[in-house]
Design a protein around this motif. Structure first.
Motif, PDB file in Angstrom:
ATOM      1  N   ARG A  13       0.821  -1.212   0.000  1.00 34.82           N
ATOM      2  CA  ARG A  13       0.000   0.000   0.000  1.00 34.82           C
ATOM      3  C   ARG A  13       0.859   1.267   0.000  1.00 34.82           C
ATOM      4  NH1 ARG A  13      -5.176   1.942   1.382  1.00 34.82           N
ATOM      5  NH2 ARG A  13      -5.976  -0.183   1.774  1.00 34.82           N
ATOM      6  N   GLY A  14       1.888   1.291   0.825  1.00 37.06           N
ATOM      7  CA  GLY A  14       2.719   2.482   0.926  1.00 37.06           C
ATOM      8  C   GLY A  14       3.389   2.825  -0.391  1.00 37.06           C
ATOM      9  N   ARG A  15       3.912   1.806  -1.077  1.00 34.47           N
ATOM     10  CA  ARG A  15       4.569   2.039  -2.371  1.00 34.47           C
ATOM     11  C   ARG A  15       3.559   2.531  -3.397  1.00 34.47           C
ATOM     12  NH1 ARG A  15       5.125  -0.574  -7.017  1.00 34.47           N
ATOM     13  NH2 ARG A  15       3.850  -2.282  -6.240  1.00 34.47           N
ATOM     14  N   LEU A  16       2.366   1.968  -3.399  1.00 33.81           N
ATOM     15  CA  LEU A  16       1.334   2.387  -4.341  1.00 33.81           C
ATOM     16  C   LEU A  16       0.887   3.824  -4.072  1.00 33.81           C
ATOM     17  CD1 LEU A  16      -0.844  -0.870  -4.360  1.00 33.81           C
ATOM     18  CD2 LEU A  16       0.771  -0.120  -6.134  1.00 33.81           C
ATOM     19  N   ALA A  17       0.763   4.182  -2.787  1.00 34.51           N
ATOM     20  CA  ALA A  17       0.367   5.548  -2.442  1.00 34.51           C
ATOM     21  C   ALA A  17       1.440   6.544  -2.858  1.00 34.51           C
ATOM     22  CB  ALA A  17       0.098   5.644  -0.939  1.00 34.51           C
ATOM     23  N   SER A  18       2.706   6.162  -2.673  1.00 37.08           N
ATOM     24  CA  SER A  18       3.805   7.040  -3.077  1.00 37.08           C
ATOM     25  C   SER A  18       3.826   7.229  -4.581  1.00 37.08           C
ATOM     26  CB  SER A  18       5.140   6.449  -2.607  1.00 37.08           C
ATOM     27  OG  SER A  18       6.227   7.205  -3.078  1.00 37.08           O
ATOM     28  N   LEU A  19       3.570   6.169  -5.335  1.00 40.47           N
ATOM     29  CA  LEU A  19       3.498   6.255  -6.790  1.00 40.47           C
ATOM     30  C   LEU A  19       2.361   7.186  -7.204  1.00 40.47           C
ATOM     31  CD1 LEU A  19       4.080   5.346  -9.722  1.00 40.47           C
ATOM     32  CD2 LEU A  19       2.649   3.324  -9.267  1.00 40.47           C
ATOM     33  N   ALA A  20       1.182   6.991  -6.611  1.00 40.62           N
ATOM     34  CA  ALA A  20       0.026   7.812  -6.973  1.00 40.62           C
ATOM     35  C   ALA A  20       0.256   9.277  -6.604  1.00 40.62           C
ATOM     36  CB  ALA A  20      -1.232   7.278  -6.286  1.00 40.62           C
ATOM     37  N   TYR A  21       0.893   9.531  -5.471  1.00 42.91           N
ATOM     38  CA  TYR A  21       1.156  10.913  -5.073  1.00 42.91           C
ATOM     39  C   TYR A  21       2.093  11.593  -6.050  1.00 42.91           C
ATOM     40  CZ  TYR A  21       3.045  14.913  -2.586  1.00 42.91           C
ATOM     41  OH  TYR A  21       3.467  16.183  -2.277  1.00 42.91           O
ATOM     42  N   ARG A  22       3.135  10.897  -6.463  1.00 41.06           N
ATOM     43  CA  ARG A  22       4.066  11.491  -7.419  1.00 41.06           C
ATOM     44  C   ARG A  22       3.396  11.779  -8.753  1.00 41.06           C
ATOM     45  NH1 ARG A  22       7.942   9.002  -4.060  1.00 41.06           N
ATOM     46  NH2 ARG A  22      10.077   9.850  -4.283  1.00 41.06           N
ATOM     47  N   LEU A  23       2.462  10.935  -9.137  1.00 42.26           N
ATOM     48  CA  LEU A  23       1.793  11.135 -10.415  1.00 42.26           C
ATOM     49  C   LEU A  23       0.733  12.237 -10.354  1.00 42.26           C
ATOM     50  CD1 LEU A  23       1.341   7.449 -11.645  1.00 42.26           C
ATOM     51  CD2 LEU A  23       2.886   9.177 -12.558  1.00 42.26           C
ATOM     52  N   LEU A  24       0.098  12.408  -9.198  1.00 39.71           N
ATOM     53  CA  LEU A  24      -1.012  13.353  -9.100  1.00 39.71           C
ATOM     54  C   LEU A  24      -0.679  14.611  -8.304  1.00 39.71           C
ATOM     55  CD1 LEU A  24      -3.884  10.794  -8.400  1.00 39.71           C
ATOM     56  CD2 LEU A  24      -3.270  11.833 -10.585  1.00 39.71           C
ATOM     57  N   GLY A  25       0.320  14.540  -7.420  1.00 36.00           N
ATOM     58  CA  GLY A  25       0.663  15.694  -6.603  1.00 36.00           C
ATOM     59  C   GLY A  25      -0.330  15.977  -5.505  1.00 36.00           C
ATOM     60  N   SER A  26      -1.238  15.068  -5.245  1.00 42.36           N
ATOM     61  CA  SER A  26      -2.275  15.247  -4.229  1.00 42.36           C
ATOM     62  C   SER A  26      -2.358  14.001  -3.362  1.00 42.36           C
ATOM     63  CB  SER A  26      -3.627  15.506  -4.893  1.00 42.36           C
ATOM     64  OG  SER A  26      -4.692  15.334  -3.972  1.00 42.36           O
ATOM     65  N   ALA A  27      -2.177  14.189  -2.055  1.00 40.26           N
ATOM     66  CA  ALA A  27      -2.269  13.052  -1.135  1.00 40.26           C
ATOM     67  C   ALA A  27      -3.693  12.521  -1.079  1.00 40.26           C
ATOM     68  CB  ALA A  27      -1.794  13.477   0.249  1.00 40.26           C
TER      69      ALA A  27
END
Length: 312
Positions: A13-27
């Protein structure tokens, strides 16, 4: 869903959230994407998924690409209303930070620069720079050829590098000292001191305490200094917006030194700095409450130490 499948998802989950944050810029958007990926994992025929990590990475990446390509996202970003959501040092969503490339890919400055990339370029760049995926795997994730992956990353690197300031990574301790001196100069009201601490091409961007319809931009030393001096000048109206007198703390946000305005144990404003050759090259001011929500959650569990300025 059996507990083993849940555990397997939670382990990544943590790696996926970090990937999504980098792609979207929104937590907040990243959390929504990861939850949607969990629902798809729950509904999937998992016996046919050979490599769960790769499957989930592809799902999250494509959900992010769909979000980036949506009409609303394109409009917000096109009119200049968008800023990345800052994260406090230690937030797990910042993800891997062992290499310069990984740290750069999550900096606020690079998240803003990545807005100039196409969604596919942004995804390829993040997968390569932040997560070290080989081009063959990036091609599979994005459903493109390996040569197309190489081209996307190459173009993204050129665009990001061309716009980056300073080149080399600044020493965190030195950068914090410069920011502390800059804050003291800002609160002294002496514009000439501020100008002397800015690079010749310094810039500033602000959301105007979340009240401005468009982002406010300043592009000369004198204008940046005037904005900073006015911004840090206390007034009754600003205190009402902040909910009282604020204290100023130094912190690290997305790997960059920052000044946080804290009132009643709540972060009401953040100014992130980019330092180059011993001077301040750029400032990013964020005060909209929705952009500070996750940072505030982390702040409540953070030991901030003594403020630089006790009462403002």
């Amino acid at each position: 869903m059996d507990s083993a499948a849940v555990d397997r998802f939670e382990a990544g989950r943590g790696r996926l959230a970090s990937l999504a944050y980098r792609l979207l810029g929104s937590a907040a958007d990243a959390e929504d994407i990861v939850q949607e990926a969990f629902l798809r994992w729950q509904a999937a025929d998992r016996d046919r998924v050979e490599v769960p990590e790769a499957w989930l990475t592809k799902v999250v990446t494509h959900l992010c690409l769909d979000r980036l390509r949506s009409a609303q996202a394109r409009h917000e970003r096109a009119v200049g209303d968008w800023l990345p959501e800052p994260l406090l040092e230690g937030d797990a969503m910042l993800g891997p930070a062992e290499t310069v490339e990984q740290r750069e890919s999550v900096s606020l400055a690079v998240l803003i620069l990545m807005e100039r990339l196409s969604p596919a370029e942004r995804a390829a760049y993040v997968l390569r720079e932040a997560f070290s995926y080989p081009h063959a795997e990036i091609a599979q994730i994005l459903d493109i050829t390996e040569s197309a992956s190489q081209q996307h990353v190459h173009r993204a690197r050129i665009r990001v590098t061309a716009e980056r300031r300073g080149g080399q990574e600044a020493d965190p301790a030195s950068a914090r000292r410069i920011v502390e001196e800059f804050l003291l100069a800002a609160t002294s009201g002496r514009t000439e001191r501020l100008v002397a601490m800015l690079t010749a091409d310094a810039t500033a961007v602000s959301d105007g305490f979340g009240l401005a319809r468009r982002l406010l931009r300043y592009t000369t030393c004198e204008r940046v200094a005037s904005y900073v001096r006015a911004g840090f000048k206390p007034t009754a109206a600003k205190r009402r917006l902040a909910g009282g007198s604020a204290a100023f703390h130094l912190a690290m946000v997305n790997g960059s030194p920052a000044v946080l305005a804290v009132s009643d144990e709540r972060v009401v404003g953040a100014v992130a700095f980019e330092v180059s050759d011993g001077k301040v090259a750029s400032l990013l001011g964020i005060a909209a409450a929705d952009r500070l929500a996750r940072l505030n959650e982390a702040w409540r569990q953070h030991d901030p130490g003594a403020p630089i300025i006790n009462a403002w």
